[in-house]
Design a protein around this motif. Structure first.
Motif, PDB file in Angstrom:
ATOM      1  N   ILE A   3      -8.503  -5.238  11.950  1.00  0.00           N
ATOM      2  CA  ILE A   3      -8.233  -4.703  10.612  1.00  0.00           C
ATOM      3  C   ILE A   3      -6.803  -5.040  10.234  1.00  0.00           C
ATOM      4  O   ILE A   3      -5.853  -4.606  10.898  1.00  0.00           O
ATOM      5  CB  ILE A   3      -8.416  -3.176  10.543  1.00  0.00           C
ATOM      6  N   LEU A   4      -6.633  -5.825   9.177  1.00  0.00           N
ATOM      7  CA  LEU A   4      -5.316  -6.098   8.630  1.00  0.00           C
ATOM      8  C   LEU A   4      -5.002  -5.039   7.575  1.00  0.00           C
ATOM      9  O   LEU A   4      -5.808  -4.786   6.678  1.00  0.00           O
ATOM     10  CB  LEU A   4      -5.262  -7.493   8.024  1.00  0.00           C
ATOM     11  N   ILE A   5      -3.841  -4.418   7.702  1.00  0.00           N
ATOM     12  CA  ILE A   5      -3.438  -3.360   6.771  1.00  0.00           C
ATOM     13  C   ILE A   5      -2.267  -3.872   5.944  1.00  0.00           C
ATOM     14  O   ILE A   5      -1.220  -4.227   6.492  1.00  0.00           O
ATOM     15  CB  ILE A   5      -3.025  -2.077   7.531  1.00  0.00           C
ATOM     16  N   THR A   6      -2.430  -3.928   4.633  1.00  0.00           N
ATOM     17  CA  THR A   6      -1.295  -4.254   3.769  1.00  0.00           C
ATOM     18  C   THR A   6      -0.549  -2.955   3.450  1.00  0.00           C
ATOM     19  O   THR A   6      -1.125  -1.876   3.422  1.00  0.00           O
ATOM     20  CB  THR A   6      -1.764  -4.912   2.454  1.00  0.00           C
ATOM     21  N   GLY A   7       0.751  -3.093   3.207  1.00  0.00           N
ATOM     22  CA  GLY A   7       1.544  -1.901   2.906  1.00  0.00           C
ATOM     23  C   GLY A   7       1.645  -0.949   4.083  1.00  0.00           C
ATOM     24  O   GLY A   7       1.711   0.278   3.904  1.00  0.00           O
ATOM     25  N   ALA A   8       1.695  -1.501   5.295  1.00  0.00           N
ATOM     26  CA  ALA A   8       1.631  -0.652   6.494  1.00  0.00           C
ATOM     27  C   ALA A   8       2.876   0.200   6.710  1.00  0.00           C
ATOM     28  O   ALA A   8       2.852   1.145   7.498  1.00  0.00           O
ATOM     29  CB  ALA A   8       1.361  -1.507   7.736  1.00  0.00           C
ATOM     30  N   ASN A   9       3.977  -0.103   6.004  1.00  0.00           N
ATOM     31  CA  ASN A   9       5.155   0.761   6.092  1.00  0.00           C
ATOM     32  C   ASN A   9       5.020   2.036   5.267  1.00  0.00           C
ATOM     33  O   ASN A   9       5.810   2.961   5.428  1.00  0.00           O
ATOM     34  CB  ASN A   9       6.406   0.006   5.614  1.00  0.00           C
ATOM     35  N   VAL A  25     -10.765   1.671  18.573  1.00  0.00           N
ATOM     36  CA  VAL A  25     -12.049   1.072  18.191  1.00  0.00           C
ATOM     37  C   VAL A  25     -11.825  -0.313  17.589  1.00  0.00           C
ATOM     38  O   VAL A  25     -12.600  -1.238  17.813  1.00  0.00           O
ATOM     39  CB  VAL A  25     -12.797   1.976  17.187  1.00  0.00           C
ATOM     40  N   PHE A  26     -10.746  -0.431  16.819  1.00  0.00           N
ATOM     41  CA  PHE A  26     -10.385  -1.694  16.175  1.00  0.00           C
ATOM     42  C   PHE A  26      -9.014  -2.144  16.681  1.00  0.00           C
ATOM     43  O   PHE A  26      -8.265  -1.367  17.275  1.00  0.00           O
ATOM     44  CB  PHE A  26     -10.292  -1.514  14.651  1.00  0.00           C
ATOM     45  N   GLU A  27      -8.696  -3.413  16.384  1.00  0.00           N
ATOM     46  CA  GLU A  27      -7.341  -3.920  16.605  1.00  0.00           C
ATOM     47  C   GLU A  27      -6.607  -3.883  15.274  1.00  0.00           C
ATOM     48  O   GLU A  27      -7.090  -4.429  14.281  1.00  0.00           O
ATOM     49  CB  GLU A  27      -7.383  -5.352  17.131  1.00  0.00           C
ATOM     50  N   ALA A  28      -5.442  -3.246  15.235  1.00  0.00           N
ATOM     51  CA  ALA A  28      -4.663  -3.138  14.005  1.00  0.00           C
ATOM     52  C   ALA A  28      -3.727  -4.328  13.863  1.00  0.00           C
ATOM     53  O   ALA A  28      -3.050  -4.720  14.813  1.00  0.00           O
ATOM     54  CB  ALA A  28      -3.853  -1.847  14.003  1.00  0.00           C
ATOM     55  N   ILE A  70      -9.825  -5.996   5.729  1.00  0.00           N
ATOM     56  CA  ILE A  70      -8.489  -5.841   5.150  1.00  0.00           C
ATOM     57  C   ILE A  70      -8.482  -4.515   4.397  1.00  0.00           C
ATOM     58  O   ILE A  70      -9.331  -4.291   3.523  1.00  0.00           O
ATOM     59  CB  ILE A  70      -8.134  -6.986   4.187  1.00  0.00           C
ATOM     60  N   ILE A  71      -7.569  -3.629   4.764  1.00  0.00           N
ATOM     61  CA  ILE A  71      -7.400  -2.382   4.014  1.00  0.00           C
ATOM     62  C   ILE A  71      -6.156  -2.545   3.158  1.00  0.00           C
ATOM     63  O   ILE A  71      -5.037  -2.650   3.685  1.00  0.00           O
ATOM     64  CB  ILE A  71      -7.278  -1.153   4.939  1.00  0.00           C
ATOM     65  N   ASN A  72      -6.345  -2.594   1.848  1.00  0.00           N
ATOM     66  CA  ASN A  72      -5.225  -2.840   0.936  1.00  0.00           C
ATOM     67  C   ASN A  72      -4.655  -1.529   0.416  1.00  0.00           C
ATOM     68  O   ASN A  72      -5.189  -0.915  -0.499  1.00  0.00           O
ATOM     69  CB  ASN A  72      -5.670  -3.710  -0.242  1.00  0.00           C
ATOM     70  N   THR A  73      -3.528  -1.125   1.021  1.00  0.00           N
ATOM     71  CA  THR A  73      -2.849   0.096   0.581  1.00  0.00           C
ATOM     72  C   THR A  73      -1.649  -0.228  -0.305  1.00  0.00           C
ATOM     73  O   THR A  73      -1.024   0.683  -0.847  1.00  0.00           O
ATOM     74  CB  THR A  73      -2.363   0.933   1.781  1.00  0.00           C
ATOM     75  N   ALA A  74      -1.303  -1.515  -0.428  1.00  0.00           N
ATOM     76  CA  ALA A  74      -0.113  -1.914  -1.182  1.00  0.00           C
ATOM     77  C   ALA A  74      -0.359  -1.790  -2.678  1.00  0.00           C
ATOM     78  O   ALA A  74      -1.381  -2.254  -3.183  1.00  0.00           O
ATOM     79  CB  ALA A  74       0.272  -3.344  -0.829  1.00  0.00           C
TER      80      ALA A  74
END
Length: 303
Positions: A3-9, A25-28, A70-74
């Motif tokens: 799982i790629l996380i945008t806006g991870a900060n 469960v997943f790789e971050a 991809i989880i887009n939090t940005a």
């Protein structure tokens, strides 16, 4: 599964990374502008510096990483700033989403995109997933446009709509209504809180859990992921004062006409979360329990 996380900060990004690492469960793959500001105890080795507004960089990095999700939090989320900086708001909230969609199409990633209650006009809240959007400010319009881009695409997608997210980030750079009320009352200040807006405030940990449940269950479509308590800001402040044993008489009721802001706010939003409960097993904390979680985190942070 990666799982790629945008806006991870950011607040949600930090909670997502922590839950992924703890649940194993997943790789971050945490990403964001600049260097990592994630807590040292997470021991992040694979931070990805990524500007999602740069299409070529998005295509190249996602091509290398090939994440499953991809989880887009940005996003630009300061509602008043969005009114004054419309082009910058469009670039991050719409154009950057187009880049992510293009990368997901090419590399067959499932996009989980964060959206907002501000796509609604606040006339008939709380809302279900099939309610008709009608944003009253520019921020809400950009978030709705991004939803439309995603829904018209051929990718596997999930849209997570949420409301008034609160929590504590590692660098404590972002305040929230609980911290503001607590700090102000401890200083003996008098507060004015509106009693004519309603929301379903969302604990950041609950929102992160909802996003990961979507990934675990490979759920697609729109999901309301928010708190379960329908509250006015005045009621939130009163609950905060009650939890910390602070002077409630310093909290005064007022209405929205007492405040002038650049962006109009929808009056009554909040979400009905029955679909997330039924489909995902989502189970958010009460607002009072959320205050308790923040109180424990404040002690750990010596704040």
């Amino acid at each position: 599964m990666k799982i790629l996380i945008t806006g991870a900060n950011g607040l949600l990004g930090q909670k997502l990374v922590r839950q992924i690492i703890e649940e194993n469960v997943f790789e971050a793959i945490p990403s964001g502008l600049g260097e990592s500001r994630l807590p040292e105890d997470l021991k992040i080795q694979n931070w990805l510096t990524l500007d999602i507004q740069n299409r070529d960089q998005v295509m190249a990095e996602i091509g290398k990483m090939k994440p499953d999700y991809i989880i887009n939090t940005a996003a630009m989320t300061n509602v008043d700033q969005c009114e004054s900086k419309k082009e910058a708001c469009k670039e991050l909230n719409i154009e950057a989403v187009k880049h992510l969609v293009e990368a997901c199409e090419k590399y067959e990633a499932h996009l989980i995109h964060l959206s907002t209650d501000f796509i609604f006009d606040g006339e008939n809240g709380p809302y279900r997933e099939d309610a008709t959007p009608n944003p009253v400010n520019f921020y809400g319009w950009t978030k709705l446009e991004a939803e439309n881009v995603i829904q018209k695409s051929s990718i596997k997608w999930s849209i997570v709509r949420t409301v008034l997210v609160y929590g504590i980030a590692n660098d404590m750079s972002r305040s929230n209504i609980i911290l503001w009320v607590k700090d102000s009352l401890e200083k003996g200040e008098t507060l004015q809180l509106v009693n004519d807006q309603i929301r379903t405030p969302t604990l950041a940990e609950d929102l992160a859990n909802g996003c990961l449940l979507i990934a675990q269950k490979q759920a697609v479509g729109i999901y309301n992921i928010s708190g379960k308590d329908v509250l006015t800001p005045y009621e939130m402040a009163m609950q905060t004062a009650a939890y910390f044993g602070l002077d409630k008489t310093k909290i005064k009721e007022t209405d929205s006409h007492s405040f002038t802001q650049d962006a109009e706010r929808p009056m009554k939003t909040g979400f009905i979360i029955e679909k997330a409960i039924a489909d995902l097993g989502y189970s958010p904390k009460s607002f009072m329990d959320g205050i308790g979680i923040l109180a424990k985190q404040l002690k750990l942070a010596n704040y």
